[in-house]
Design a protein around this motif. Structure first.
Motif, PDB file in Angstrom:
ATOM      1  N   ILE A 143       0.832  -0.996   0.004  1.00 45.68           N
ATOM      2  CA  ILE A 143       0.135   0.119  -0.001  1.00 45.68           C
ATOM      3  C   ILE A 143       0.890   1.203  -0.023  1.00 45.68           C
ATOM      4  O   ILE A 143       0.803   2.241  -0.625  1.00 45.68           O
ATOM      5  CB  ILE A 143      -1.053  -0.216   1.195  1.00 45.68           C
ATOM      6  N   ASN A 144       1.735   1.216   0.825  1.00 49.46           N
ATOM      7  CA  ASN A 144       2.766   2.424   0.711  1.00 49.46           C
ATOM      8  C   ASN A 144       3.489   2.668  -0.424  1.00 49.46           C
ATOM      9  O   ASN A 144       3.570   3.704  -0.858  1.00 49.46           O
ATOM     10  CB  ASN A 144       3.894   2.392   1.855  1.00 49.46           C
ATOM     11  N   LYS A 145       3.757   1.800  -1.026  1.00 53.16           N
ATOM     12  CA  LYS A 145       4.752   1.743  -2.527  1.00 53.16           C
ATOM     13  C   LYS A 145       3.465   2.139  -3.410  1.00 53.16           C
ATOM     14  O   LYS A 145       3.646   3.215  -4.493  1.00 53.16           O
ATOM     15  CB  LYS A 145       5.438   0.516  -2.922  1.00 53.16           C
ATOM     16  N   LEU A 146       2.307   1.466  -3.619  1.00 56.07           N
ATOM     17  CA  LEU A 146       1.304   1.945  -4.498  1.00 56.07           C
ATOM     18  C   LEU A 146       0.631   3.537  -4.090  1.00 56.07           C
ATOM     19  O   LEU A 146       0.723   4.208  -5.183  1.00 56.07           O
ATOM     20  CB  LEU A 146       0.062   1.125  -4.557  1.00 56.07           C
ATOM     21  N   VAL A 147       0.656   3.901  -2.850  1.00 52.95           N
ATOM     22  CA  VAL A 147       0.021   5.136  -2.813  1.00 52.95           C
ATOM     23  C   VAL A 147       1.072   6.394  -3.222  1.00 52.95           C
ATOM     24  O   VAL A 147       1.078   7.272  -3.625  1.00 52.95           O
ATOM     25  CB  VAL A 147      -0.249   5.444  -1.558  1.00 52.95           C
ATOM     26  N   ALA A 196       1.100   6.657  -6.932  1.00 58.39           N
ATOM     27  CA  ALA A 196       0.097   7.389  -7.228  1.00 58.39           C
ATOM     28  C   ALA A 196       0.045   8.787  -7.218  1.00 58.39           C
ATOM     29  O   ALA A 196      -0.123   9.577  -7.868  1.00 58.39           O
ATOM     30  CB  ALA A 196      -1.262   6.612  -6.673  1.00 58.39           C
ATOM     31  N   LEU A 197       0.720   9.171  -5.899  1.00 67.49           N
ATOM     32  CA  LEU A 197       0.363  10.576  -5.355  1.00 67.49           C
ATOM     33  C   LEU A 197       1.628  11.250  -6.259  1.00 67.49           C
ATOM     34  O   LEU A 197       1.755  12.347  -6.576  1.00 67.49           O
ATOM     35  CB  LEU A 197       0.733  10.834  -4.051  1.00 67.49           C
ATOM     36  N   SER A 198       2.668  10.607  -6.667  1.00 71.71           N
ATOM     37  CA  SER A 198       3.797  11.361  -7.370  1.00 71.71           C
ATOM     38  C   SER A 198       3.525  11.602  -8.838  1.00 71.71           C
ATOM     39  O   SER A 198       3.653  12.462  -9.285  1.00 71.71           O
ATOM     40  CB  SER A 198       5.147  10.208  -7.510  1.00 71.71           C
ATOM     41  N   ILE A 199       2.649  10.618  -9.323  1.00 72.08           N
ATOM     42  CA  ILE A 199       2.040  10.979 -10.584  1.00 72.08           C
ATOM     43  C   ILE A 199       1.256  11.987 -10.695  1.00 72.08           C
ATOM     44  O   ILE A 199       0.925  13.052 -11.499  1.00 72.08           O
ATOM     45  CB  ILE A 199       1.633   9.523 -11.281  1.00 72.08           C
ATOM     46  N   LEU A 200       0.214  11.999  -9.677  1.00 68.27           N
ATOM     47  CA  LEU A 200      -0.607  13.245  -9.582  1.00 68.27           C
ATOM     48  C   LEU A 200      -0.204  14.185  -9.429  1.00 68.27           C
ATOM     49  O   LEU A 200      -0.573  15.388  -9.567  1.00 68.27           O
ATOM     50  CB  LEU A 200      -1.745  12.881  -8.296  1.00 68.27           C
ATOM     51  N   PRO A 221       6.114   7.277   3.056  1.00 67.15           N
ATOM     52  CA  PRO A 221       6.628   7.361   1.341  1.00 67.15           C
ATOM     53  C   PRO A 221       7.564   6.061   1.415  1.00 67.15           C
ATOM     54  O   PRO A 221       8.605   5.995   1.900  1.00 67.15           O
ATOM     55  CB  PRO A 221       6.965   8.499   1.446  1.00 67.15           C
ATOM     56  N   ASP A 222       7.390   5.563   0.069  1.00 61.51           N
ATOM     57  CA  ASP A 222       8.349   4.426  -0.219  1.00 61.51           C
ATOM     58  C   ASP A 222       8.595   4.484  -1.814  1.00 61.51           C
ATOM     59  O   ASP A 222       7.311   4.252  -2.410  1.00 61.51           O
ATOM     60  CB  ASP A 222       7.672   3.217   0.361  1.00 61.51           C
ATOM     61  N   PHE A 223       9.568   4.749  -2.147  1.00 61.65           N
ATOM     62  CA  PHE A 223       9.672   4.869  -3.646  1.00 61.65           C
ATOM     63  C   PHE A 223      10.606   3.695  -4.325  1.00 61.65           C
ATOM     64  O   PHE A 223      10.817   3.638  -5.488  1.00 61.65           O
ATOM     65  CB  PHE A 223      10.855   6.162  -3.947  1.00 61.65           C
ATOM     66  N   ALA A 224      10.658   2.647  -3.645  1.00 62.85           N
ATOM     67  CA  ALA A 224      11.198   1.365  -3.986  1.00 62.85           C
ATOM     68  C   ALA A 224      10.117   0.683  -4.472  1.00 62.85           C
ATOM     69  O   ALA A 224       9.614  -0.294  -3.768  1.00 62.85           O
ATOM     70  CB  ALA A 224      11.980   0.802  -2.777  1.00 62.85           C
ATOM     71  N   PHE A 225       9.817   0.950  -5.954  1.00 60.46           N
ATOM     72  CA  PHE A 225       8.714   0.094  -6.527  1.00 60.46           C
ATOM     73  C   PHE A 225       8.986  -1.138  -7.035  1.00 60.46           C
ATOM     74  O   PHE A 225       7.866  -1.885  -7.468  1.00 60.46           O
ATOM     75  CB  PHE A 225       8.245   0.894  -7.602  1.00 60.46           C
TER      76      PHE A 225
END
Length: 545
Positions: A93-97, A100-104, A238-242
């Motif tokens: 969830i942390n990675k996906l959110v 998503a928020l970075s793209i938004l 926030p977790d940017f390790a996708f």
């Protein structure tokens, strides 16, 4: 032995649907109040209301292209599957959110910088003064993109964790703030029910108050959901390790949904471009927006509430490869929603002119213009609701590819038909577009149901069709009675009681709706409709206790 998913029970679906419906009902009623206040302070037909409507719809348009339904289609099934992880899906969830928020955030910044170009492209029929005002509104409204996305991400995660209430209740905050902004605008700058105020009369302060209050409501609507995350034990980091958590599967699903949304947005842009040709001369963007809001009321309260609760359960059954229960869920959702949607469609169509009166008392011609567009949209409401359930069933299966193709089919029909509507007289353009959307939606629903039948090896089609025929048969007498009462109350002529003001219109709708509902449910009881008995069973049990 593989881990088992905790499947939502039938009672759980009912309770979840009730929570969703109650929140949606309150939110939608306040949404209607907001539109009524807007109509009486800014107007329904005119250059200023159309400029604001187009600008305030831009965030939704851009958001839909970039994320919109991608989040809905991808988040719930993926989070349900991620709940099998040792940490209950928290890392995922942390990675996906974060993604998503970075793209938004990037999208919101780019769209705001490009506000003049985007607004000019959408408002092809606007005069220079109207376009300038719309661009000013757009600068204030476009930041909504990020917060619409934040609201969707946080809310869908809550839905996937079976916390259904907050997602539908927090829009109340949005509507309250927006209504407050409109009332303050009317107090400070006066009202213009006829929509005759020239765009050139708008000052920067007027623009900031009208559009800024709309954006503030969206911001608070999103931020409040953080509180409910903490209530269910979620802590966002926030977790940017996708890499390494299966986001590739989510990306593949999202790519087809992105394409589907891009198609529908293109169709929406064409609709807006064509309908703005009538701005200042007849029903245009604001009327279309109001009619669509009325169209969406029963869909949001009934279909979305039921289907959203079923969606989590369908995702669980799909994850367990239990096709039989998935098929049963889809059939139950369709039959349960259409039981009420058929009645709602009929009542609102009969009451279309009184309904239009509530949103503006600027003359019977405007009432007719708004009412006719409402009727044209509502002819396709049942098909629209069936399509919604079918589409969510495909999403539960992790299939976003098939919805892309039946959406492509519909978009081709819409664009072709809408471009043809540009040849109509200005006063009939909005009605023509609404009719095109209805016909194409009905054909899309038929195609989608056929494709789902092939995918599942059946969708309980005979039972669904038998129920729909029974509902339609049961609504014939109520419609005749409703039209009779409408005529007696003067709802089809200028100066008649039912269209003489907000109070008489509401009283007329209550009377007509009550009579039609009693007749409809009475006839279904005589027909021994199993869906109606299932609908009434919880009420009987409660009254018995």
């Amino acid at each position: 032995m593989s881990p088992r998913l905790p499947v939502v029970s039938q009672g759980g679906v009912g309770r979840a649907s009730a929570i969703l419906a109650s929140g949606t009902l309150v939110s939608r009623l306040l949404g209607f109040l907001k539109v009524i206040v807007f109509a009486h302070i800014i107007g329904q037909i005119g250059s200023v209301p159309d400029a604001f409507t187009v600008a305030n719809q831009l965030p939704n348009t851009v958001y839909t292209i970039v994320a919109g339904g991608v989040l809905t289609a991808v988040l719930v099934p993926q989070i349900v599957r991620a709940s099998l992880h040792d940490d209950g899906g928290t890392a995922y969830i942390n990675k996906l959110v974060t993604l998503a928020l970075s793209i938004l955030a990037i999208t919101t910044l780019a769209a705001t910088l490009l506000a003049p170009l985007i607004t000019r492209f959408i408002g092809l029929g606007f005069s220079p003064e109207q376009l300038s005002l719309a661009i000013g509104f757009a600068y204030w409204c476009l930041p909504q993109i990020f917060f619409y996305g934040l609201y969707t991400v946080l809310g869908e995660v809550l839905n996937a964790r079976k916390s259904f209430g907050p997602f539908t209740w927090v829009p109340v905050i949005n509507n309250v703030i927006s209504i407050g902004g409109l009332l303050l605008f009317g107090l400070l700058f006066g009202i213009d029910t006829d929509g005759q105020r020239p765009p050139a009369d708008f000052t920067p302060g007027m623009t900031a108050l009208l559009a800024g209050s709309a954006t503030l409501g969206v911001v608070l609507q999103a931020l409040v959901l953080y509180y409910f995350w903490r209530r269910i034990g979620l802590r966002y980091r926030p977790d940017f390790a996708f890499r390494g958590v299966g986001l590739g599967a989510a990306g593949k699903m999202a790519s087809w949904t992105f394409g589907m949304l891009l198609l529908t947005t293109i169709a929406g842009i064409v609709e807006t471009q064509v309908v703005t040709l009538a701005s200042g001369e007849g029903a245009s963007s604001t009327v279309m927006s109001t009619a669509w809001l009325i169209f969406m009321l029963p869909h949001s309260i009934i279909t979305v509430s039921v289907a959203t609760a079923y969606f989590t359960r369908m995702s669980e059954h799909a994850a367990r490869h239990d096709t039989e229960k998935l098929r049963t869920d889809a059939s139950s959702a369709i039959r349960g929603t259409t039981l009420l949607i058929v009645l709602a469609s009929a009542v609102i169509m009969v009451c279309a002119y009184p309904f239009a009166t509530v949103f503006g008392e600027a003359g019977f011609e405007q009432v007719q213009a708004i009412g006719n567009v409402i009727i044209a949209f509502l002819l396709g409401l049942v098909a629209f609701c069936v399509l919604f359930v079918v589409q969510r069933t495909f999403y539960a299966l992790g299939d976003t590819r098939t919805p892309f193709f039946f959406t492509l089919f519909q978009v081709v029909l819409v664009i072709t038909g809408v471009l043809g509507c540009a040849l109509l007289p200005p006063q009939w353009i909005a009605f023509g577009i609404a009719l095109v959307v209805t016909v194409s939606g009905i054909l899309q629903a038929i195609l989608a149901a056929w494709l789902l039948r092939k995918r599942l090896g059946g969708i309980d089609g005979r039972r669904i069709l038998r129920s729909l025929v029974k509902y339609v048969a049961a609504v014939i007498v109520p419609v005749a009675a409703g039209i009779g009462i409408l005529v007696v109350l003067g709802g089809t002529t200028a100066g008649g009681f039912a269209v003489s003001g907000i109070g008489p219109a509401i009283l007329s709708m209550i009377l007509i709706g009550s009579v039609m509902a009693v007749l409809y449910f009475g006839l279904l009881l005589l027909m021994r409709s199993p869906e109606l008995h299932g609908f009434l069973a919880p009420l009987k049990a409660r009254l018995g206790r």
